[in-house]
Design an enzyme around this catalytic site. Structure first.
Site, mmCIF file in Angstrom:
data_model
loop_
_atom_site.group_PDB
_atom_site.id
_atom_site.type_symbol
_atom_site.label_atom_id
_atom_site.label_comp_id
_atom_site.label_asym_id
_atom_site.label_seq_id
_atom_site.Cartn_x
_atom_site.Cartn_y
_atom_site.Cartn_z
ATOM 1 N N ASP A 100 0.811 -1.214 0.000
ATOM 2 C CA ASP A 100 0.000 0.000 0.000
ATOM 3 C C ASP A 100 0.847 1.268 0.000
ATOM 4 O OD1 ASP A 100 -2.128 -1.715 0.186
ATOM 5 O OD2 ASP A 100 -2.954 -0.846 2.032
ATOM 6 N N HIS A 245 3.744 -2.433 3.101
ATOM 7 C CA HIS A 245 3.765 -1.076 2.563
ATOM 8 C C HIS A 245 5.056 -0.824 1.805
ATOM 9 C CE1 HIS A 245 0.781 -0.888 5.814
ATOM 10 N NE2 HIS A 245 0.247 0.129 5.164
#
Length: 277
Positions: A100, A245
């Protein structure tokens, strides 16, 4: 005799017209392209060079071509969900790796290199404001076969926004992805995993399915490479979606952890893949 001569002259004239049509007619004019949506604030639009004005085609030529052209194919919209998908269905020991907040030129390229080294596909849920200034990384993701999803434009807390603002956040990012890659995203993920009814409705209107995760590596807390690796390996299982991430802070631990747990998952017989729609 007079009638035969007249008929012969008529046939010759008609043949001449069809021959002129074949040899001197200009190439078929292309249908006018649909104007692209305006770029969202902060997004750099594509640079287009000046072009000469096209010749105006004769109406009798253009009408048959456009009047009966088939409508543009559009994928059916998904239903409005009441909750996001937390895992995926698949055959055998299939798992999904997702990243992400990117793309980030400091960390995303290293993640892409590791995935390429092991021939693994993953999902990248990108933020529009990051993708707008790193469109080359967006193209690299798509070229490597990864799925590019929508993670909003500026990573806000969705339930605090008005519906019009949610539409702007999701719609602007989808438009940017479509302009860059040629196709809109089919998946989206709410920032912080915070969904509401409006986000499900607007996401479906934009043609996207909501995907959350099964295992949170908590790499955003920067706990160290070892804890990230242990969370992935301990949570591994069929259908599991792993959240990591590639932006939003110092993600060097996430990069290092991927290089450790990815070969271990493959050695354990897991198939790292992406969902299909």
């Amino acid at each position: 005799m007079v009638l035969r001569i007249a008929a012969a002259l008529g046939a010759t004239t008609t043949f001449g017209l069809f021959a002129l049509e074949r040899t001197e007619s200009p190439s078929r004019p292309s249908a006018p392209s649909r104007p692209s949506a305006p770029a969202p604030p902060g997004a750099a639009g594509p640079q287009v060079g000046a072009q000469a004005a096209p010749l105006a085609p004769s109406s009798y030529r253009l009408q048959p071509m456009t009047a009966y052209a088939p409508p543009r194919y559009r994928r059916a919209l998904p239903p409005v969900r009441q909750r996001p998908f937390l895992r995926v269905s698949g055959v055998g020991r299939s798992m999904v790796l997702s990243f992400d907040d990117g793309p980030d030129p400091r960390y995303t390229p290293a993640i892409l290199r590791t995935l390429r080294e092991y021939d693994v596909r993953a999902m990248f849920f990108v933020c529009g404001e990051m993708a707008a200034v790193n469109q080359d990384l967006l193209r690299e993701m798509a070229d490597d076969g990864h799925v590019v999803g929508n993670h909003s434009w500026s990573h806000p807390l969705i339930p605090r926004l008005r519906p019009s603002r949610i539409r702007d956040e999701l719609g602007s990012t989808s438009d940017l992805i479509e302009r860059t890659l040629g196709a809109p995203p089919l998946w989206y993920r709410a920032p912080y995993g915070a969904w509401n009814r409006h986000s499900f409705e607007i996401g479906a209107e934009l043609g996207m399915e909501p995907l959350a995760w099964t295992v949170d590596t908590l790499d955003w807390k920067e706990p160290g490479t070892g804890p990230i690796v242990r969370r992935v390996l301990d949570g591994a299982g069929p259908g599991v979606v792993v959240l990591s991430h590639d932006a939003g802070g110092d993600r060097s631990q996430s990069v290092a952890a991927l290089r450790t747990y990815l070969p271990e998952l493959l050695a354990a017989g897991y198939h790292l893949t992406v969902p299909r729609r």
